[in-house]
Design a protein around this motif. Structure first.
Motif, PDB file in Angstrom:
ATOM      1  N   MET A   1      13.934 -28.705  55.172  1.00 26.16           N
ATOM      2  CA  MET A   1      12.798 -27.839  54.841  1.00 26.16           C
ATOM      3  C   MET A   1      11.642 -28.166  55.790  1.00 26.16           C
ATOM      4  SD  MET A   1      10.675 -27.358  51.258  1.00 26.16           S
ATOM      5  CE  MET A   1      12.060 -27.119  50.201  1.00 26.16           C
ATOM      6  N   SER A   2      11.002 -27.146  56.330  1.00 26.19           N
ATOM      7  CA  SER A   2       9.898 -27.353  57.263  1.00 26.19           C
ATOM      8  C   SER A   2       8.695 -27.963  56.541  1.00 26.19           C
ATOM      9  CB  SER A   2       9.487 -26.032  57.904  1.00 26.19           C
ATOM     10  OG  SER A   2       8.837 -25.205  56.956  1.00 26.19           O
ATOM     11  N   ALA A   3       7.831 -28.598  57.313  1.00 24.62           N
ATOM     12  CA  ALA A   3       6.623 -29.215  56.748  1.00 24.62           C
ATOM     13  C   ALA A   3       5.742 -28.151  56.096  1.00 24.62           C
ATOM     14  CB  ALA A   3       5.859 -29.961  57.838  1.00 24.62           C
ATOM     15  N   ALA A   4       5.649 -26.990  56.732  1.00 23.90           N
ATOM     16  CA  ALA A   4       4.811 -25.907  56.188  1.00 23.90           C
ATOM     17  C   ALA A   4       5.376 -25.412  54.860  1.00 23.90           C
ATOM     18  CB  ALA A   4       4.719 -24.764  57.191  1.00 23.90           C
ATOM     19  N   LYS A   5       6.698 -25.311  54.789  1.00 25.51           N
ATOM     20  CA  LYS A   5       7.336 -24.838  53.555  1.00 25.51           C
ATOM     21  C   LYS A   5       7.130 -25.868  52.441  1.00 25.51           C
ATOM     22  CE  LYS A   5      11.473 -22.248  52.420  1.00 25.51           C
ATOM     23  NZ  LYS A   5      12.786 -21.837  52.904  1.00 25.51           N
TER      24      LYS A   5
ATOM     25  N   MET B   1       9.959 -17.569  51.722  1.00 23.03           N
ATOM     26  CA  MET B   1      10.124 -17.885  50.303  1.00 23.03           C
ATOM     27  C   MET B   1      10.033 -16.645  49.414  1.00 23.03           C
ATOM     28  SD  MET B   1       7.671 -21.238  50.487  1.00 23.03           S
ATOM     29  CE  MET B   1       7.518 -21.603  48.757  1.00 23.03           C
ATOM     30  N   THR B   2       9.171 -15.686  49.794  1.00 23.09           N
ATOM     31  CA  THR B   2       8.869 -14.577  48.881  1.00 23.09           C
ATOM     32  C   THR B   2       9.203 -13.195  49.435  1.00 23.09           C
ATOM     33  OG1 THR B   2       6.621 -14.245  49.736  1.00 23.09           O
ATOM     34  CG2 THR B   2       6.895 -15.884  47.972  1.00 23.09           C
ATOM     35  N   GLY B   3       9.422 -13.118  50.730  1.00 29.51           N
ATOM     36  CA  GLY B   3       9.624 -11.821  51.350  1.00 29.51           C
ATOM     37  C   GLY B   3       8.315 -11.088  51.601  1.00 29.51           C
ATOM     38  N   GLN B   4       7.202 -11.737  51.300  1.00 24.39           N
ATOM     39  CA  GLN B   4       5.877 -11.128  51.485  1.00 24.39           C
ATOM     40  C   GLN B   4       5.127 -11.871  52.577  1.00 24.39           C
ATOM     41  OE1 GLN B   4       3.343 -10.802  47.949  1.00 24.39           O
ATOM     42  NE2 GLN B   4       1.549 -11.127  49.241  1.00 24.39           N
ATOM     43  N   ARG B   5       4.697 -11.139  53.595  1.00 19.99           N
ATOM     44  CA  ARG B   5       3.962 -11.772  54.691  1.00 19.99           C
ATOM     45  C   ARG B   5       2.450 -11.650  54.510  1.00 19.99           C
ATOM     46  NH1 ARG B   5       4.390 -14.539  58.857  1.00 19.99           N
ATOM     47  NH2 ARG B   5       2.844 -14.396  60.498  1.00 19.99           N
ATOM     48  N   SER B   6       2.023 -10.600  53.812  1.00 18.98           N
ATOM     49  CA  SER B   6       0.590 -10.323  53.705  1.00 18.98           C
ATOM     50  C   SER B   6      -0.110 -11.297  52.754  1.00 18.98           C
ATOM     51  CB  SER B   6       0.384  -8.892  53.218  1.00 18.98           C
ATOM     52  OG  SER B   6       1.015  -8.717  51.973  1.00 18.98           O
ATOM     53  N   VAL B   7      -1.431 -11.372  52.927  1.00 21.73           N
ATOM     54  CA  VAL B   7      -2.265 -12.150  52.008  1.00 21.73           C
ATOM     55  C   VAL B   7      -3.157 -11.174  51.265  1.00 21.73           C
ATOM     56  CG1 VAL B   7      -2.262 -14.305  53.325  1.00 21.73           C
ATOM     57  CG2 VAL B   7      -3.972 -12.580  53.857  1.00 21.73           C
ATOM     58  N   PRO B   8      -3.612 -11.515  50.067  1.00 27.52           N
ATOM     59  CA  PRO B   8      -3.319 -12.773  49.383  1.00 27.52           C
ATOM     60  C   PRO B   8      -1.872 -12.819  48.886  1.00 27.52           C
ATOM     61  CG  PRO B   8      -4.476 -11.300  47.902  1.00 27.52           C
ATOM     62  CD  PRO B   8      -4.440 -10.611  49.249  1.00 27.52           C
ATOM     63  N   ASN B   9      -1.399 -14.028  48.802  1.00 25.17           N
ATOM     64  CA  ASN B   9      -0.081 -14.280  48.249  1.00 25.17           C
ATOM     65  C   ASN B   9      -0.341 -15.164  47.035  1.00 25.17           C
ATOM     66  OD1 ASN B   9       2.726 -14.619  47.984  1.00 25.17           O
ATOM     67  ND2 ASN B   9       3.002 -14.651  50.203  1.00 25.17           N
ATOM     68  N   ILE B  10      -0.064 -14.644  45.844  1.00 24.15           N
ATOM     69  CA  ILE B  10      -0.552 -15.243  44.605  1.00 24.15           C
ATOM     70  C   ILE B  10       0.596 -15.759  43.749  1.00 24.15           C
ATOM     71  CG2 ILE B  10      -1.942 -14.819  42.519  1.00 24.15           C
ATOM     72  CD1 ILE B  10      -2.911 -12.210  44.182  1.00 24.15           C
ATOM     73  N   PHE B  11       0.403 -16.957  43.218  1.00 25.07           N
ATOM     74  CA  PHE B  11       1.370 -17.563  42.304  1.00 25.07           C
ATOM     75  C   PHE B  11       0.654 -17.980  41.029  1.00 25.07           C
ATOM     76  CE2 PHE B  11       3.129 -17.991  46.464  1.00 25.07           C
ATOM     77  CZ  PHE B  11       4.509 -17.924  46.309  1.00 25.07           C
ATOM     78  N   ILE B  12       1.238 -17.685  39.883  1.00 29.71           N
ATOM     79  CA  ILE B  12       0.724 -18.158  38.599  1.00 29.71           C
ATOM     80  C   ILE B  12       1.891 -18.836  37.886  1.00 29.71           C
ATOM     81  CG2 ILE B  12      -0.311 -17.528  36.373  1.00 29.71           C
ATOM     82  CD1 ILE B  12      -1.619 -15.133  37.746  1.00 29.71           C
ATOM     83  N   SER B  13       1.671 -20.065  37.437  1.00 31.28           N
ATOM     84  CA  SER B  13       2.741 -20.858  36.796  1.00 31.28           C
ATOM     85  C   SER B  13       3.985 -20.909  37.683  1.00 31.28           C
ATOM     86  CB  SER B  13       3.117 -20.285  35.434  1.00 31.28           C
ATOM     87  OG  SER B  13       2.051 -20.389  34.546  1.00 31.28           O
ATOM     88  N   LYS B  14       3.782 -21.141  38.970  1.00 31.56           N
ATOM     89  CA  LYS B  14       4.858 -21.260  39.965  1.00 31.56           C
ATOM     90  C   LYS B  14       5.634 -19.968  40.172  1.00 31.56           C
ATOM     91  CE  LYS B  14       5.424 -26.076  38.736  1.00 31.56           C
ATOM     92  NZ  LYS B  14       6.289 -27.076  38.158  1.00 31.56           N
TER      93      LYS B  14
END
Length: 102
Positions: free
Chosen positions: A1-5, A63-76
């Motif tokens: 796994m990459s450092a960024a990931k 990880m998500t298939g989404q490149r745009s921001v914002p990229n939002i996670f709630i409860s993982k």
């Protein structure tokens, strides 16, 4: 796994609400504004202000298939972007409550 990931995953794992953002992005501002209105506790990382921001954005796309921001996670859980969050406005109080973010 990459450092960024690994870094992105760690941010997601350690925060009830994680927002991957860019400081100049109007959609990111709208997301942060909505979360502020809800008095949510959230972690935000401005990808345009960290040296590995581009790599983290690449990792999030993987990880998500989404490149745009914002990229939002709630409860993982990946919520999506600003329009996805705005569409969930009616459920947002419950989502934030169950995440322990209010």
């Amino acid at each position: 796994m990459s450092a960024a990931k690994q870094k992105a995953q760690q941010i997601i794992d350690e925060n009830a609400v994680a927002v991957f953002s860019k400081s100049y992005c109007p959609y990111c501002r709208a997301t942060k504004s909505l979360l502020d209105d809800k008095h949510a506790k959230y972690y935000v990382i401005e990808l345009d202000q960290v040296s590995d921001g581009a790599a983290i954005q690449d990792a999030l796309e993987e990880m998500t298939g989404q490149r745009s921001v914002p990229n939002i996670f709630i409860s993982k859980k990946h919520i999506g972007g600003n329009s996805d969050l705005q569409a969930k406005k009616s459920q947002l109080d419950d989502l934030l409550q169950s995440a322990g973010a209010v």
